[in-house]
Design a protein around this motif. Sequence first.
Motif, PDB file in Angstrom:
ATOM      1  N   LEU A 138      57.425 -55.456 -64.123  1.00  0.00           N
ATOM      2  CA  LEU A 138      57.290 -55.653 -65.604  1.00  0.00           C
ATOM      3  C   LEU A 138      55.873 -54.882 -65.660  1.00  0.00           C
ATOM      4  O   LEU A 138      55.661 -55.007 -67.223  1.00  0.00           O
ATOM      5  N   ALA A 139      55.110 -55.039 -64.907  1.00  0.00           N
ATOM      6  CA  ALA A 139      53.863 -54.990 -65.037  1.00  0.00           C
ATOM      7  C   ALA A 139      53.442 -53.531 -65.303  1.00  0.00           C
ATOM      8  O   ALA A 139      52.563 -53.142 -65.104  1.00  0.00           O
ATOM      9  N   LEU A 140      54.204 -52.547 -64.919  1.00  0.00           N
ATOM     10  CA  LEU A 140      53.733 -51.852 -64.279  1.00  0.00           C
ATOM     11  C   LEU A 140      52.943 -50.529 -65.629  1.00  0.00           C
ATOM     12  O   LEU A 140      53.303 -50.952 -66.688  1.00  0.00           O
ATOM     13  N   THR A 141      52.606 -49.790 -65.075  1.00  0.00           N
ATOM     14  CA  THR A 141      51.232 -49.692 -66.068  1.00  0.00           C
ATOM     15  C   THR A 141      52.208 -47.833 -66.064  1.00  0.00           C
ATOM     16  O   THR A 141      53.139 -47.432 -66.870  1.00  0.00           O
ATOM     17  N   LEU A 142      50.866 -46.503 -65.680  1.00  0.00           N
ATOM     18  CA  LEU A 142      51.973 -45.369 -66.454  1.00  0.00           C
ATOM     19  C   LEU A 142      52.078 -44.760 -64.744  1.00  0.00           C
ATOM     20  O   LEU A 142      50.674 -44.862 -63.643  1.00  0.00           O
TER      21      LEU A 142
ATOM     22  N   LEU B 235      41.180 -49.695 -75.056  1.00  0.00           N
ATOM     23  CA  LEU B 235      42.795 -50.474 -75.113  1.00  0.00           C
ATOM     24  C   LEU B 235      43.597 -49.360 -75.013  1.00  0.00           C
ATOM     25  O   LEU B 235      43.874 -48.510 -76.370  1.00  0.00           O
ATOM     26  N   ALA B 236      44.314 -49.369 -74.076  1.00  0.00           N
ATOM     27  CA  ALA B 236      46.226 -48.741 -74.307  1.00  0.00           C
ATOM     28  C   ALA B 236      47.123 -49.154 -74.260  1.00  0.00           C
ATOM     29  O   ALA B 236      47.260 -50.193 -74.143  1.00  0.00           O
TER      30      ALA B 236
ATOM     31  N   THR C 261      56.981 -52.642 -72.239  1.00  0.00           N
ATOM     32  CA  THR C 261      55.216 -52.410 -73.418  1.00  0.00           C
ATOM     33  C   THR C 261      54.305 -52.896 -72.591  1.00  0.00           C
ATOM     34  O   THR C 261      54.695 -54.911 -72.104  1.00  0.00           O
ATOM     35  N   ALA C 262      53.639 -52.410 -71.715  1.00  0.00           N
ATOM     36  CA  ALA C 262      51.996 -52.861 -71.315  1.00  0.00           C
ATOM     37  C   ALA C 262      50.625 -52.415 -72.345  1.00  0.00           C
ATOM     38  O   ALA C 262      50.584 -51.494 -73.068  1.00  0.00           O
ATOM     39  N   VAL C 263      50.210 -53.337 -72.529  1.00  0.00           N
ATOM     40  CA  VAL C 263      49.194 -53.102 -72.793  1.00  0.00           C
ATOM     41  C   VAL C 263      47.975 -53.475 -71.432  1.00  0.00           C
ATOM     42  O   VAL C 263      48.159 -54.243 -70.740  1.00  0.00           O
ATOM     43  N   LEU C 264      47.181 -52.201 -71.572  1.00  0.00           N
ATOM     44  CA  LEU C 264      45.922 -51.930 -70.378  1.00  0.00           C
ATOM     45  C   LEU C 264      44.310 -51.937 -71.305  1.00  0.00           C
ATOM     46  O   LEU C 264      44.595 -51.651 -72.126  1.00  0.00           O
ATOM     47  N   GLN C 265      43.444 -52.210 -70.350  1.00  0.00           N
ATOM     48  CA  GLN C 265      42.466 -52.227 -70.850  1.00  0.00           C
ATOM     49  C   GLN C 265      41.124 -51.891 -69.723  1.00  0.00           C
ATOM     50  O   GLN C 265      41.864 -52.092 -68.277  1.00  0.00           O
ATOM     51  N   LYS C 266      40.260 -51.736 -69.972  1.00  0.00           N
ATOM     52  CA  LYS C 266      39.323 -50.582 -69.471  1.00  0.00           C
ATOM     53  C   LYS C 266      38.153 -51.975 -68.989  1.00  0.00           C
ATOM     54  O   LYS C 266      37.564 -52.572 -70.275  1.00  0.00           O
TER      55      LYS C 266
ATOM     56  N   ARG D 227      42.937 -51.967 -66.228  1.00  0.00           N
ATOM     57  CA  ARG D 227      43.837 -53.104 -65.685  1.00  0.00           C
ATOM     58  C   ARG D 227      44.599 -53.999 -67.224  1.00  0.00           C
ATOM     59  O   ARG D 227      44.313 -53.574 -68.066  1.00  0.00           O
ATOM     60  N   ILE D 228      45.689 -54.021 -66.445  1.00  0.00           N
ATOM     61  CA  ILE D 228      47.223 -54.491 -67.080  1.00  0.00           C
ATOM     62  C   ILE D 228      46.727 -55.766 -67.625  1.00  0.00           C
ATOM     63  O   ILE D 228      45.600 -57.378 -67.013  1.00  0.00           O
TER      64      ILE D 228
END
Length: 303
Positions: free
Chosen positions: A11-15, A105-106, A129-134, A141-142
Amino acid sequence: MKTNLTAGLVLALTLASGLCAEEASPEIAGLEKTAKDFVAAYNKKDAAALAALFTETGEITDLDATDITTGREDIQARYQAIFEAPDAPQISIDVDSVRLVGKDLAIEDGTVHATPPGDDDVATSMDYTAVLQKGEDGAWRIASTRDREDSSDAAGQLAELAKALKGDWTATREGLRLDIAFGWDDSGNFLVGEMLATAADAKPVKTTIRIGWDPSRKTITWWNFDDGGGFSKGDWTPVDDGKWLIRTEGVTEDGEVTSANQTLTFDGPDAFVWDAGERLVDGEKQPDVEMRVVRQTPEPGAQ
């Protein structure tokens, strides 16, 4: 049932590759790399590499928000436990959208598909739904990932139950013998079973069983039809790990209305206990019934 896919899946999957944003952005390449690295690490069962793709305080949240894992150390331990299981799946994802919502932020919405290793096992799917931070190093990263909805097809909704029920079973009690066999039907959307009840002082009774997923009520439902003309219907509700509550109502071949509260409790892979209580026939209470059902040993040479 379930198959709580988060409890351990991805569930941590990103893109995934091929992502597109509403407007072209140089950040997309970095987000794609995180996704590719995640899928590769998961399918290699590399828990340390997966944990490194999260922020220091990253978290994974399941569908009911009752199971939350926070921090890289605990995230690594979570995935390591998953990979140690013999039925650890391989994964893939479909991404619906990715949005750059602020500086570094994405947010991503998508679906993760998990396929167990067995030839007869079916894939299950979960929207997330995942939130990613640069980070300062330029890597995405997640920061957080959360399950939104189980989006498995009918077969996927039955996957956990099918894995446990498929095969041949038998039970005996006070002169009564049951022989039961379960498997997928030709469509792959229903579990079907045949049960033969035999006793020395009665004629054999054959019952046909069909178990399916009701998408309107989001529940597993079964139908039973005996060769005398009686039938019943009921819903299966998971109440604990390996335990199901089944409320069944029906009618006998003589027109008598029946009902019962049943529980099926698995005891390892080769046995389950079947309890039937609050049994009524035309309003008259019947004795409770409990049977231990065991998997039949395959005949020598059987495939």
